[in-house]
Write an enzyme that holds these catalytic residues in place. Structure first.
Site, mmCIF file in Angstrom:
data_model
loop_
_atom_site.group_PDB
_atom_site.id
_atom_site.type_symbol
_atom_site.label_atom_id
_atom_site.label_comp_id
_atom_site.label_asym_id
_atom_site.label_seq_id
_atom_site.Cartn_x
_atom_site.Cartn_y
_atom_site.Cartn_z
ATOM 1 N N CYS A 74 11.408 3.931 -30.006
ATOM 2 C CA CYS A 74 10.708 2.644 -30.087
ATOM 3 C C CYS A 74 9.520 2.729 -31.034
ATOM 4 O O CYS A 74 8.722 3.652 -30.951
ATOM 5 C CB CYS A 74 10.231 2.241 -28.696
ATOM 6 S SG CYS A 74 9.137 0.813 -28.736
ATOM 7 N N CYS A 83 7.044 1.771 -21.400
ATOM 8 C CA CYS A 83 7.761 3.021 -21.163
ATOM 9 C C CYS A 83 6.771 4.183 -21.245
ATOM 10 O O CYS A 83 5.848 4.146 -22.037
ATOM 11 C CB CYS A 83 8.823 3.243 -22.242
ATOM 12 S SG CYS A 83 10.112 2.004 -22.301
ATOM 13 N N TYR A 314 12.920 -6.190 4.660
ATOM 14 C CA TYR A 314 12.432 -6.344 3.272
ATOM 15 C C TYR A 314 13.600 -6.774 2.388
ATOM 16 O O TYR A 314 13.891 -6.147 1.364
ATOM 17 C CB TYR A 314 11.849 -5.018 2.740
ATOM 18 C CG TYR A 314 10.792 -4.393 3.614
ATOM 19 C CD1 TYR A 314 9.448 -4.767 3.473
ATOM 20 C CD2 TYR A 314 11.117 -3.426 4.569
ATOM 21 C CE1 TYR A 314 8.463 -4.176 4.256
ATOM 22 C CE2 TYR A 314 10.138 -2.836 5.355
ATOM 23 C CZ TYR A 314 8.818 -3.210 5.195
ATOM 24 O OH TYR A 314 7.856 -2.623 5.972
ATOM 25 N N GLU A 335 12.371 -11.081 5.482
ATOM 26 C CA GLU A 335 11.609 -10.993 4.235
ATOM 27 C C GLU A 335 10.377 -11.884 4.396
ATOM 28 O O GLU A 335 10.458 -12.949 4.983
ATOM 29 C CB GLU A 335 12.529 -11.470 3.093
ATOM 30 C CG GLU A 335 11.843 -11.981 1.841
ATOM 31 C CD GLU A 335 11.048 -10.922 1.108
ATOM 32 O OE1 GLU A 335 11.560 -9.805 0.916
ATOM 33 O OE2 GLU A 335 9.894 -11.206 0.746
ATOM 34 N N CYS A 410 11.199 2.797 -3.647
ATOM 35 C CA CYS A 410 10.816 2.831 -5.065
ATOM 36 C C CYS A 410 9.581 3.711 -5.252
ATOM 37 O O CYS A 410 8.951 3.689 -6.301
ATOM 38 C CB CYS A 410 10.584 1.427 -5.595
ATOM 39 S SG CYS A 410 9.365 0.505 -4.667
HETATM 40 N N1 SAH Z 1 15.939 -5.557 -0.893
HETATM 41 C C1 SAH Z 1 15.582 -6.488 -1.927
HETATM 42 C C2 SAH Z 1 14.063 -6.588 -2.202
HETATM 43 C C3 SAH Z 1 13.252 -5.335 -2.148
HETATM 44 S S1 SAH Z 1 11.611 -5.496 -2.769
HETATM 45 C C4 SAH Z 1 16.371 -6.211 -3.188
HETATM 46 O O1 SAH Z 1 16.983 -5.162 -3.328
HETATM 47 O O2 SAH Z 1 16.386 -7.055 -4.079
HETATM 48 C C5 SAH Z 1 10.638 -5.478 -1.311
HETATM 49 C C6 SAH Z 1 10.529 -6.816 -0.630
HETATM 50 O O3 SAH Z 1 9.731 -6.662 0.539
HETATM 51 C C7 SAH Z 1 9.839 -7.906 -1.438
HETATM 52 O O4 SAH Z 1 10.741 -8.998 -1.551
HETATM 53 C C8 SAH Z 1 8.605 -8.282 -0.603
HETATM 54 O O5 SAH Z 1 8.301 -9.651 -0.655
HETATM 55 C C9 SAH Z 1 9.019 -7.875 0.781
HETATM 56 N N2 SAH Z 1 7.953 -7.591 1.765
HETATM 57 C C10 SAH Z 1 6.736 -7.039 1.567
HETATM 58 N N3 SAH Z 1 6.089 -6.864 2.732
HETATM 59 C C11 SAH Z 1 6.911 -7.299 3.713
HETATM 60 C C12 SAH Z 1 6.806 -7.362 5.142
HETATM 61 N N4 SAH Z 1 5.743 -6.929 5.765
HETATM 62 N N5 SAH Z 1 7.854 -7.866 5.821
HETATM 63 C C13 SAH Z 1 8.968 -8.294 5.178
HETATM 64 N N6 SAH Z 1 9.122 -8.262 3.845
HETATM 65 C C14 SAH Z 1 8.100 -7.776 3.105
#
Ligand code: SAH
Length: 454
Positions: A74, A83, A314, A335, A410
């Site tokens: 890049c 990156c 989540y 969520e 993550c």
């Molecule tokens: N599993 C999904 C999103 C994962 S990201 C996928 O693969 O696309 C993590 C998510 O957790 C986000 O959408 C965020 O809004 C949510 N989150 C954060 N704190 C939370 C809580 N205390 N209870 C429920 N969800 C939560």
């Protein structure tokens, strides 16, 4: 006494790489962080800053290059903050990420015997991002657009980004070139003047549909029709142009108001045969090819026969939930963001997956209530944000004791911390599989499988 002082120049041996991709050299035990240096290299450095227990140095010259060193392809790699490890071969990146996970699991999780598999990476680790958030600005009387420099809000101006789609390149360069001609001023952060703040480009990999979101300071947008015309000319696959209004003095990208300017409100994508409608603000995994690998791994660890009830904590817009719902008896997703749950419900309907239930709220409150109502899970999937699972949620798991837990993470550090807590409460971590969702960057994703001890 620190063994080095500011502005000193010296030759050091690089031993390690930090989780954000800087080389680490030690001078009499005092760590120096060197951006751009790789393990195994002897490098000439210039000490920039010395703090009490560590310091920072600038890389001047590499004496003996690491066999994993490559020329970053890049043109703005040195300035752009997007990156961090393009100078490391992809093979080197995979070794680095596996080690990151293994180190965290060993040091923080105190689980040296848990197998951490080789990273599942991409065949072609470029052009993978399905979403680009491109800031626009003004510099020396010229429109600039690209990505932010690391830890800054200065834009590294560029016409190409090798991890985004070619369509995003075309739009980034093409809109930049024609912006003034159309009569739109780019937004200036310091003065809060100008109109166009960001352009967000999303692509649905399975269908090829493109959505362009124009984030403007004001709602009034008389040039909208001309921009739509330009966008469609640049990228005919565009099916949706959306305006989002963000009048605030903030570095948050999106504002509250979203208006469809042309075409559809959503684009449609598919993961593992499940259809998803994605709107301008939906959270959606950014590497579609690897999302299938990641969810496939979660599915394998969930070991579904069709008789299980699954909780997906989540759950975002329900992507994992719906992916699993095809193979489970019943899936419940929770969520905290309410509009994401609306998306999840709509997507469940779109796919005729009626064996699902979605609820908006904090997982740590909703799941204990589900259990009280007699809704039990055989398998619990968690996919928390970087800070890991809420303590209360971990306590709920230990109290309700589902047989199997699949932890999608993550952040290796919080994953390791949470695995330790679950281990202490009677779970055994069987194995961990890292999946590379973010080639060229230091971000690292991993899936862990835990089983309740008999
Ligand atoms: N599993 C999904 C999103 C994962 S990201 C996928 O693969 O696309 C993590 C998510 O957790 C986000 O959408 C965020 O809004 C949510 N989150 C954060 N704190 C939370 C809580 N205390 N209870 C429920 N969800 C939560």
């Amino acid at each position: 006494m620190k063994p080095v002082s500011k502005n000193e120049r010296l030759l050091v041996h690089v031993e390690d790489l930090t989780h954000d991709g800087a080389g680490v050299a030690k001078v009499e035990g005092y760590p120096l962080f060197i951006h751009g240096a790789l393990p195994g290299e002897d490098v000439h450095i210039h000490v920039l800053k010395t703090l009490k227990s560590y310091g920072f140095a600038k890389l001047l010259q590499v004496e003996n290059a690491s066999p994993f060193r490559v020329e970053a392809p890049c043109p703005v790699f040195d300035t752009c903050g997007g990156c961090q490890i393009q100078h490391l071969s992809y093979e080197g990146q995979m070794t680095f990420k596996r080690k990151l996970v293994r180190d965290a699991i060993t040091r923080i999780g105190k689980l040296p015997d848990v197998p951490v598999h080789a990273v599942k990476g991409m065949e072609d680790p470029w052009r993978y991002r399905n979403k680009s958030q491109i800031p626009f600005g003004m510099e020396n009387g010229r429109v600039v657009a690209g990505f932010y420099q690391s830890r800054s809000h200065r834009i590294a101006d560029t016409d190409i980004c090798l991890i985004q789609t070619p369509e995003a390149d075309t739009l980034m360069a093409g809109i930049k070139q024609k912006l003034m001609e159309i009569g739109i001023e780019p937004y200036e952060e310091e003065t809060h003047r100008g109109q166009l703040r960001h352009v967000v480009v999303r692509k649905a990999r399975a269908t090829g549909e493109i959505m362009v979101v124009l984030i403007t300071k004001k709602r009034k947008f008389p040039q909208a029709a001309r921009v739509v015309e330009l966008i469609r000319e640049l990228v005919p696959e565009t099916v949706s142009v959306v305006q989002n209004v963000n009048p605030e003095k903030t570095n948050v990208i999106f504002g509250d108001e979203t208006i469809t300017v042309w075409g559809k409100d959503v684009i449609e994508d598919k993961i593992g045969g499940v259809r998803f409608e994605i709107s301008a603000r939906s959270f959606y995994q950014i590497n579609p090819e690897q999302t299938e690998v990641l969810y496939g791994q979660a599915l394998e660890y969930a070991n579904l026969t069709g008789n299980e009830t699954v909780i997906d904590a989540y759950c975002g817009i329900g992507t994992i939930s719906l992916f699993l719902a095809k193979r489970a008896k019943f899936v419940m997703g929770v969520e905290i963001v309410a509009p994401a749950i609306e998306d999840a419900k709509r997507n469940a309907e779109l796919n005729g997956l009626s064996n699902t239930l979605f609820e908006a709220g904090p997982a740590e409150q909703v799941i204990p209530r589900w259990y009280k109502e007699g809704r039990q899970a055989d398998v619990l999937v968690v996919d928390p944000p970087r800070k890991g699972c809420d303590e209360q949620l971990l306590r709920t798991i230990l109290k309700q004791r589902p047989q199997r837990v699949v932890y999608v993470s993550c952040n290796p550090a919080t994953l390791a911390r949470d695995l330790r807590i679950l281990e202490d409460g009677g779970y055994r971590t069987q194995e961990v599989q890292p999946v590379d969702m973010f080639p060229q960057s230091t971000h690292c994703e991993a899936v862990a499988w835990l089983q309740l001890e008999k």
